[in-house]
Motif scaffolding. Structure first.
Motif, PDB file in Angstrom:
ATOM      1  N   GLU A 191     -23.770  27.333 -37.230  1.00 14.67           N
ATOM      2  CA  GLU A 191     -24.202  26.029 -37.721  1.00 14.67           C
ATOM      3  C   GLU A 191     -25.579  26.082 -38.374  1.00 14.67           C
ATOM      4  O   GLU A 191     -25.883  25.263 -39.231  1.00 14.67           O
ATOM      5  CB  GLU A 191     -24.215  25.015 -36.583  1.00 14.67           C
ATOM      6  N   SER A 192     -26.401  27.039 -38.000  1.00 12.40           N
ATOM      7  CA  SER A 192     -27.748  27.130 -38.557  1.00 12.40           C
ATOM      8  C   SER A 192     -27.879  28.269 -39.561  1.00 12.40           C
ATOM      9  O   SER A 192     -28.986  28.739 -39.810  1.00 12.40           O
ATOM     10  CB  SER A 192     -28.772  27.316 -37.442  1.00 12.40           C
ATOM     11  N   ILE A 193     -26.770  28.710 -40.151  1.00 14.80           N
ATOM     12  CA  ILE A 193     -26.804  29.864 -41.054  1.00 14.80           C
ATOM     13  C   ILE A 193     -27.636  29.571 -42.308  1.00 14.80           C
ATOM     14  O   ILE A 193     -28.251  30.467 -42.875  1.00 14.80           O
ATOM     15  CB  ILE A 193     -25.373  30.324 -41.412  1.00 14.80           C
ATOM     16  N   HIS A 194     -27.695  28.320 -42.720  1.00 13.94           N
ATOM     17  CA  HIS A 194     -28.458  27.985 -43.921  1.00 13.94           C
ATOM     18  C   HIS A 194     -29.827  27.406 -43.583  1.00 13.94           C
ATOM     19  O   HIS A 194     -30.517  26.922 -44.470  1.00 13.94           O
ATOM     20  CB  HIS A 194     -27.668  26.980 -44.767  1.00 13.94           C
ATOM     21  N   LYS A 195     -30.216  27.469 -42.352  1.00 14.34           N
ATOM     22  CA  LYS A 195     -31.515  26.951 -41.949  1.00 14.34           C
ATOM     23  C   LYS A 195     -32.576  28.032 -42.049  1.00 14.34           C
ATOM     24  O   LYS A 195     -32.296  29.168 -42.417  1.00 14.34           O
ATOM     25  CB  LYS A 195     -31.451  26.391 -40.527  1.00 14.34           C
ATOM     26  N   ALA A 196     -33.779  27.688 -41.685  1.00 18.61           N
ATOM     27  CA  ALA A 196     -34.917  28.607 -41.804  1.00 18.61           C
ATOM     28  C   ALA A 196     -34.852  29.709 -40.747  1.00 18.61           C
ATOM     29  O   ALA A 196     -34.115  29.615 -39.764  1.00 18.61           O
ATOM     30  CB  ALA A 196     -36.223  27.832 -41.671  1.00 18.61           C
TER      31      ALA A 196
ATOM     32  N   LYS B 261     -33.060  30.501 -36.618  1.00 18.77           N
ATOM     33  CA  LYS B 261     -32.202  31.645 -36.291  1.00 18.77           C
ATOM     34  C   LYS B 261     -32.819  32.498 -35.177  1.00 18.77           C
ATOM     35  O   LYS B 261     -32.122  32.932 -34.266  1.00 18.77           O
ATOM     36  CB  LYS B 261     -31.972  32.496 -37.537  1.00 18.77           C
ATOM     37  N   LEU B 262     -34.123  32.730 -35.258  1.00 16.85           N
ATOM     38  CA  LEU B 262     -34.794  33.523 -34.225  1.00 16.85           C
ATOM     39  C   LEU B 262     -34.759  32.819 -32.878  1.00 16.85           C
ATOM     40  O   LEU B 262     -34.638  33.462 -31.842  1.00 16.85           O
ATOM     41  CB  LEU B 262     -36.235  33.817 -34.636  1.00 16.85           C
ATOM     42  N   ARG B 263     -34.860  31.502 -32.886  1.00 21.58           N
ATOM     43  CA  ARG B 263     -34.789  30.734 -31.642  1.00 21.58           C
ATOM     44  C   ARG B 263     -33.446  30.943 -30.965  1.00 21.58           C
ATOM     45  O   ARG B 263     -33.376  31.193 -29.756  1.00 21.58           O
ATOM     46  CB  ARG B 263     -35.017  29.253 -31.934  1.00 21.58           C
ATOM     47  N   ILE B 264     -32.376  30.904 -31.725  1.00 16.51           N
ATOM     48  CA  ILE B 264     -31.037  31.098 -31.162  1.00 16.51           C
ATOM     49  C   ILE B 264     -30.868  32.519 -30.648  1.00 16.51           C
ATOM     50  O   ILE B 264     -30.358  32.749 -29.543  1.00 16.51           O
ATOM     51  CB  ILE B 264     -29.974  30.742 -32.205  1.00 16.51           C
TER      52      ILE B 264
ATOM     53  N   PHE C 291     -38.053  34.703 -22.711  1.00 16.01           N
ATOM     54  CA  PHE C 291     -37.893  33.262 -22.729  1.00 16.01           C
ATOM     55  C   PHE C 291     -39.225  32.549 -22.977  1.00 16.01           C
ATOM     56  O   PHE C 291     -39.324  31.672 -23.836  1.00 16.01           O
ATOM     57  CB  PHE C 291     -37.270  32.782 -21.414  1.00 16.01           C
ATOM     58  N   VAL C 292     -40.247  32.950 -22.227  1.00 16.87           N
ATOM     59  CA  VAL C 292     -41.536  32.259 -22.301  1.00 16.87           C
ATOM     60  C   VAL C 292     -42.271  32.554 -23.608  1.00 16.87           C
ATOM     61  O   VAL C 292     -42.802  31.635 -24.249  1.00 16.87           O
ATOM     62  CB  VAL C 292     -42.419  32.632 -21.091  1.00 16.87           C
ATOM     63  N   PHE C 293     -42.320  33.804 -24.021  1.00 15.21           N
ATOM     64  CA  PHE C 293     -43.114  34.166 -25.193  1.00 15.21           C
ATOM     65  C   PHE C 293     -42.297  34.311 -26.472  1.00 15.21           C
ATOM     66  O   PHE C 293     -42.858  34.492 -27.544  1.00 15.21           O
ATOM     67  CB  PHE C 293     -43.886  35.465 -24.935  1.00 15.21           C
ATOM     68  N   GLY C 294     -40.970  34.228 -26.379  1.00 16.28           N
ATOM     69  CA  GLY C 294     -40.139  34.325 -27.572  1.00 16.28           C
ATOM     70  C   GLY C 294     -39.410  33.037 -27.886  1.00 16.28           C
ATOM     71  O   GLY C 294     -39.564  32.461 -28.960  1.00 16.28           O
ATOM     72  N   PHE C 295     -38.609  32.569 -26.941  1.00 18.52           N
ATOM     73  CA  PHE C 295     -37.774  31.394 -27.175  1.00 18.52           C
ATOM     74  C   PHE C 295     -38.580  30.101 -27.214  1.00 18.52           C
ATOM     75  O   PHE C 295     -38.430  29.286 -28.132  1.00 18.52           O
ATOM     76  CB  PHE C 295     -36.685  31.317 -26.103  1.00 18.52           C
ATOM     77  N   LEU C 296     -39.414  29.866 -26.212  1.00 21.70           N
ATOM     78  CA  LEU C 296     -40.143  28.596 -26.121  1.00 21.70           C
ATOM     79  C   LEU C 296     -41.067  28.327 -27.306  1.00 21.70           C
ATOM     80  O   LEU C 296     -41.108  27.189 -27.799  1.00 21.70           O
ATOM     81  CB  LEU C 296     -40.909  28.514 -24.808  1.00 21.70           C
ATOM     82  N   PRO C 297     -41.836  29.315 -27.812  1.00 20.97           N
ATOM     83  CA  PRO C 297     -42.651  29.007 -29.000  1.00 20.97           C
ATOM     84  C   PRO C 297     -41.822  28.587 -30.210  1.00 20.97           C
ATOM     85  O   PRO C 297     -42.194  27.658 -30.927  1.00 20.97           O
ATOM     86  CB  PRO C 297     -43.394  30.320 -29.270  1.00 20.97           C
ATOM     87  N   PHE C 298     -40.682  29.243 -30.433  1.00 17.54           N
ATOM     88  CA  PHE C 298     -39.829  28.860 -31.552  1.00 17.54           C
ATOM     89  C   PHE C 298     -39.202  27.486 -31.325  1.00 17.54           C
ATOM     90  O   PHE C 298     -39.037  26.705 -32.262  1.00 17.54           O
ATOM     91  CB  PHE C 298     -38.742  29.897 -31.809  1.00 17.54           C
TER      92      PHE C 298
END
Length: 121
Positions: free
Chosen positions: A56-61, A65-68, A103-110
């Motif tokens: 669903e986010s293939i055309h997004k920034a 994508k990095l968050r997912i 999770f803390v330093f990768g996912f949450l900032p995005f």
């Protein structure tokens, strides 16, 4: 694919809940239900959900994508750590620490970066 994904999620959550109830009531089969439900959740449902979100986010920034990707990676590593803790396998602490750090330093900032960008616009 969504029907299969949500069915797997429902069945694995039901298996974990019933297994937990069986463990509390000291009935046989509780441990197996929890483990199989947790395995199905972490190895089937979470990757299918991440693939669906990524499509669903293939055309997004790139941050979306990095968050997912980072969310999927931290989720799978944390689930593997929990399973290793349950079975008393070595290396569970390292896996748990790695999953938590991703999770803390990768996912949450995005996540908060994308939430901030959406609130501005």
């Amino acid at each position: 694919m969504k029907k299969v994904m949500y069915s797997i999620g429902l069945l694995s959550a039901m298996a974990m809940s019933i297994g937990w109830l069986f463990r509390i009531l000291h009935m046989p089969g509780g441990f197996e239900l929890i483990n199989y439900g947790f395995l199905a959740f972490s190895l089937l449902f979470v990757p299918m959900l991440a693939i669906n979100q990524y499509k669903e986010s293939i055309h997004k920034a790139l941050p979306d994508k990095l968050r997912i990707i980072l969310g999927l990676l931290s989720g799978i590593i944390t689930c593997a750590a929990v399973l290793c803790k349950i079975f008393h396998y070595p290396g569970a602490d390292i896996l748990l620490l790695t999953g938590g750090l991703i999770f803390v330093f990768g996912f949450l900032p995005f996540l908060f970066f994308t939430m901030y960008k959406k609130s501005i616009s």
